[in-house]
Design a protein around this motif. Sequence first.
Motif, short mmCIF file in Angstrom:
data_model
loop_
_atom_site.label_atom_id
_atom_site.label_comp_id
_atom_site.label_asym_id
_atom_site.label_seq_id
_atom_site.Cartn_x
_atom_site.Cartn_y
_atom_site.Cartn_z
N ALA A 1 -10.42 -9.75 -30.42
CA ALA A 1 -11.80 -9.62 -30.90
C ALA A 1 -12.56 -10.92 -30.61
N VAL A 2 -12.77 -11.18 -29.30
CA VAL A 2 -13.34 -12.47 -28.89
C VAL A 2 -14.78 -12.64 -29.35
N ALA A 3 -15.54 -11.56 -29.41
CA ALA A 3 -16.93 -11.69 -29.86
C ALA A 3 -16.97 -12.15 -31.31
N ASP A 4 -16.17 -11.53 -32.16
CA ASP A 4 -16.13 -11.91 -33.57
C ASP A 4 -15.70 -13.36 -33.73
N MET A 5 -14.63 -13.73 -33.07
CA MET A 5 -14.08 -15.07 -33.30
C MET A 5 -14.96 -16.16 -32.72
N PHE A 6 -15.53 -15.92 -31.54
CA PHE A 6 -16.42 -16.94 -30.98
C PHE A 6 -17.74 -17.01 -31.75
N ALA A 7 -18.22 -15.89 -32.26
CA ALA A 7 -19.42 -15.94 -33.09
C ALA A 7 -19.14 -16.71 -34.37
#
Length: 387
Positions: free
Chosen positions: A174-180
């Motif tokens: 879940a790269v979007a969640d973690m980078f956000a």
Amino acid sequence: MPMFDTDPAPLAGLLVVDLSQFLAGPYASLRLMDLGARVIKVERPGAGDLTRSLYLTDTEIGGDSTLFHAINRGKESLALDLKDADDRDALIRLIARADVVIQNFRPGVIERLGLDWDRVRRINPRIVYGSISGYGEDGPWADRPGQDLLAQARSGLMWLSGDAGDAPVPMGLAVADMFAGATLVQGILAGLVRRGVTGRGGLIQTSLLEALVDLQFEVLTTHLNDGGRRPARAAHGSAHAYLSAPYGVYRAADGWLALAMMPVPRLADLMGLPVQDRWREDPGSWFADRDQIRALIADRIAERPVAEWMALFEPADIWTAPVMGWPELLAHPGFARLGLLQDLHGGARDVTTTAAPLRVDGIRPRCRTASPRVGQHSAAIRAEFGL
């Protein structure tokens, strides 16, 4: 309260009220907790954070998903019904004492609850207010579901992984969640520094899409300044759409091997491969002839096991690594030396998970407290803050 090996922890004494759920917001509050902040997680009575029932495979710990335990360790749980006037007033009194608030409701929901930035800063002018959305607070995508896979789909990211003939390839995390979440933490810390200078809080906003666009800043800059040329994934074993041979992953006789940036003639001479004159004269040809070069390398690497190639490459300073799975990673002394795992206690059962990915004064922050049960700390928090 969490117990930390670092004393004092950098954010010790700061109070974070976390109204978020799922992954992006809780990831941000997890990072703040790792640095010593006290995080009070506000959950719905009964069911709590929906992530409690969002299972990775079918694994659970004490009735909640492993994902919830991974992302909410060391936090306290306060059960409040935000549609109930008394509970909402109790939350407002808590926010008046807090340093940071985090929320990731869909645009418009937080306003209907009366807990938006304009209202909260009147309650507490020193508050640093962190907000994560899917695609921003307005615009044609604002009301779309802010979900990781959907954000990846819109971001262009899926055309960077996989081989040339593959369908779009989403990241397996879940790269979007973690980078956000990580982006929000940067902004919150900056807001806290400014508050220390001016006494004034502030609003920090980001979104899943903004985080994913920033994640692609190198390749997107190339696209924007190269006539809009689309990413060109290699035919086989592609690892980067914009890098030339030999960059990629290759199958050896008994496993897989990764090769990073390296002059093609030097690598070819070491491996006994034929080299065209243009490859020696024009480094640009390493990209233009990428598939041809990679095919030569792949055929040769397939002839020998990983250990033999490592024994040849590493003394010659060839940038290479074996492709390891989790069992190999976890068993390796290099991983053990970092001390990246920790055991949590005090929950429904003990949990082994990762630790903070940084060190402060040479010491990795460690939290000994497992994730909370829904409302586990409600009575104590109400008594402490007079709610």
